[in-house]
Design an enzyme around this catalytic site. Sequence first.
Site, short mmCIF file in Angstrom:
data_model
loop_
_atom_site.label_atom_id
_atom_site.label_comp_id
_atom_site.label_asym_id
_atom_site.label_seq_id
_atom_site.Cartn_x
_atom_site.Cartn_y
_atom_site.Cartn_z
N VAL A 1 30.02 11.71 8.31
CA VAL A 1 29.40 10.44 7.69
C VAL A 1 27.85 11.61 6.84
O VAL A 1 27.50 11.36 5.96
CB VAL A 1 29.23 9.65 8.26
CG1 VAL A 1 27.71 9.19 6.50
CG2 VAL A 1 29.90 8.68 8.11
N CYS A 2 27.22 12.38 7.64
CA CYS A 2 25.93 12.77 7.37
C CYS A 2 26.07 14.11 6.29
O CYS A 2 25.28 13.86 5.50
CB CYS A 2 25.69 13.49 8.98
SG CYS A 2 25.59 12.50 10.52
#
EC number: 1.11.1.26
Length: 182
Positions: free
Chosen positions: A52-53
């Site tokens: 996700v980052c």
Amino acid sequence: MALTVGDIVPSFTLPVQQGVGALPAGETLDITTAYPGKWKILFYWPKDFTFVCPTEIIGYGDIKSDFEDRDAVLIGASTDSDFVHFAWRKSDERLAACDFPWLADNSKHLADALGIIVKEAGVALRATFIIDPDNIIQHVTINGLNVGRNPAETLRILDALQTDELCPCNWSEGQEVLKPAA
């Protein structure tokens, strides 16, 4: 206890990594002194080399110039080291293009002071702080580890804060602000 709106951001000098031109060489940054007169968007992500980052970092990078147009600087951070940041940027050209500083808070000093460490995981939550030119926190959002942020919403909130007016729900730049009758 987490710092919140109205609190002053504490001064910490942390290792910083920016770009992929050379290995980190001891560069540091204190966000409270590095950008006089600027708004600061400090956003933490849990870990480098995750899923996700990078979507968030790239999302912020895509609208970096919009923040700059509003006298704001982007500052990313995680609890990884400057060498891990460097390796991650070097491994992904989309991250390499995100030309803003990444704090390496592997000591967790600033993240602890901000109150955003997940003790069991030893990483920071997805926390976003909008900090005014006087280093006072004006906005905080904190997401769980599995939910990404919307950088455009951060920009919208910055716009609203910079009006210094009453802004209704879903207000966007250029719309009328509230003018209560006296």
